[in-house]
Design a protein around this motif. Structure first.
Motif, PDB file in Angstrom:
ATOM      1  N   THR A   2     -27.473  31.618  34.061  1.00 44.71           N
ATOM      2  CA  THR A   2     -27.679  31.004  32.759  1.00 44.71           C
ATOM      3  C   THR A   2     -26.325  30.828  32.097  1.00 44.71           C
ATOM      4  O   THR A   2     -25.374  31.545  32.427  1.00 44.71           O
ATOM      5  CB  THR A   2     -28.592  31.857  31.873  1.00 44.71           C
ATOM      6  N   LYS A  20     -23.401  33.568  31.330  1.00 43.66           N
ATOM      7  CA  LYS A  20     -23.652  34.807  32.071  1.00 43.66           C
ATOM      8  C   LYS A  20     -23.171  34.671  33.506  1.00 43.66           C
ATOM      9  O   LYS A  20     -23.045  33.574  34.046  1.00 43.66           O
ATOM     10  CB  LYS A  20     -25.141  35.151  32.050  1.00 43.66           C
ATOM     11  N   SER A  24     -34.348  43.237  38.691  1.00 44.75           N
ATOM     12  CA  SER A  24     -35.122  42.582  37.647  1.00 44.75           C
ATOM     13  C   SER A  24     -36.301  41.775  38.185  1.00 44.75           C
ATOM     14  O   SER A  24     -37.167  41.370  37.403  1.00 44.75           O
ATOM     15  CB  SER A  24     -34.209  41.670  36.823  1.00 44.75           C
ATOM     16  N   LYS A  47     -41.248  35.588  33.366  1.00 45.52           N
ATOM     17  CA  LYS A  47     -40.908  35.999  32.014  1.00 45.52           C
ATOM     18  C   LYS A  47     -39.859  35.029  31.450  1.00 45.52           C
ATOM     19  O   LYS A  47     -39.116  34.412  32.224  1.00 45.52           O
ATOM     20  CB  LYS A  47     -40.336  37.408  32.027  1.00 45.52           C
ATOM     21  N   PRO A  48     -39.783  34.909  30.141  1.00 43.25           N
ATOM     22  CA  PRO A  48     -38.766  34.024  29.564  1.00 43.25           C
ATOM     23  C   PRO A  48     -37.354  34.338  30.058  1.00 43.25           C
ATOM     24  O   PRO A  48     -36.536  33.422  30.222  1.00 43.25           O
ATOM     25  CB  PRO A  48     -38.905  34.263  28.058  1.00 43.25           C
ATOM     26  N   GLU A  49     -37.083  35.613  30.320  1.00 41.84           N
ATOM     27  CA  GLU A  49     -35.749  35.976  30.800  1.00 41.84           C
ATOM     28  C   GLU A  49     -35.482  35.535  32.238  1.00 41.84           C
ATOM     29  O   GLU A  49     -34.361  35.682  32.739  1.00 41.84           O
ATOM     30  CB  GLU A  49     -35.513  37.488  30.673  1.00 41.84           C
ATOM     31  N   ASP A  50     -36.489  34.995  32.914  1.00 40.35           N
ATOM     32  CA  ASP A  50     -36.276  34.425  34.249  1.00 40.35           C
ATOM     33  C   ASP A  50     -35.745  32.994  34.166  1.00 40.35           C
ATOM     34  O   ASP A  50     -35.398  32.395  35.195  1.00 40.35           O
ATOM     35  CB  ASP A  50     -37.580  34.423  35.050  1.00 40.35           C
ATOM     36  N   THR A  51     -35.701  32.442  32.963  1.00 39.77           N
ATOM     37  CA  THR A  51     -35.177  31.095  32.784  1.00 39.77           C
ATOM     38  C   THR A  51     -33.724  31.024  33.236  1.00 39.77           C
ATOM     39  O   THR A  51     -32.882  31.809  32.792  1.00 39.77           O
ATOM     40  CB  THR A  51     -35.282  30.676  31.304  1.00 39.77           C
ATOM     41  N   SER A 109     -42.277  31.115  26.238  1.00 42.83           N
ATOM     42  CA  SER A 109     -43.012  32.302  25.765  1.00 42.83           C
ATOM     43  C   SER A 109     -44.301  31.907  25.054  1.00 42.83           C
ATOM     44  O   SER A 109     -44.551  30.758  24.777  1.00 42.83           O
ATOM     45  CB  SER A 109     -42.127  33.114  24.833  1.00 42.83           C
TER      46      SER A 109
END
Length: 124
Positions: A39, A42, A62, A88-92, A124
């Motif tokens: 992302t 990061k 994760s 999950k949104p954090e997998d975007t 989400s």
């Protein structure tokens, strides 16, 4: 060796997607193949890897228990899949597949062959 990733898209949290990576070219059937994701802002993150035989697999912390890597060999071509469940949104992220002879493990720096990424967006 060429890699082509596909299968990204938009999915709601809790949903599933399956990414595909076609690995073709000389000796492609004997390459370790891995998925990474990144992302903006990061570092690239290891997601999953499989040995050329498909027997050895490993996952990033994760995604353990939610993602599954598998491969299908067909003559001089491999297709490596990443089944992603309970997203999950954090997998975007933009997901990349990469391959190498495995001598350096599945560290990104040890994998000389990379495909273009495919974007996965989890709402989400």
């Amino acid at each position: 060796v060429q890699l082509q990733a596909s299968g990204g898209g938009l999915v709601q949290a809790g949903g599933s997607l399956r990414l595909s990576c076609v690995v073709s070219g000389r000796a492609s059937t004997r390459l370790l193949t891995a998925w990474f994701r990144q992302t903006p802002g990061k570092e690239r993150e290891f997601v999953a890897a499989t040995t050329w035989s498909g027997i050895g697999q490993d996952y990033g912390d994760s995604v353990k228990g939610r993602f599954t890597i598998s491969r299908v060999r067909d003559n001089d071509k491999n297709t490596v899949y990443l089944q992603m469940n309970n997203l999950k949104p954090e997998d975007t992220a933009v997901y990349y597949c990469a391959a190498g002879d495995g001598s350096g493990g599945y560290h990104a720096a040890a994998l000389p062959y990379w495909g273009k990424g495919t974007l996965v967006t989890v709402s989400s």
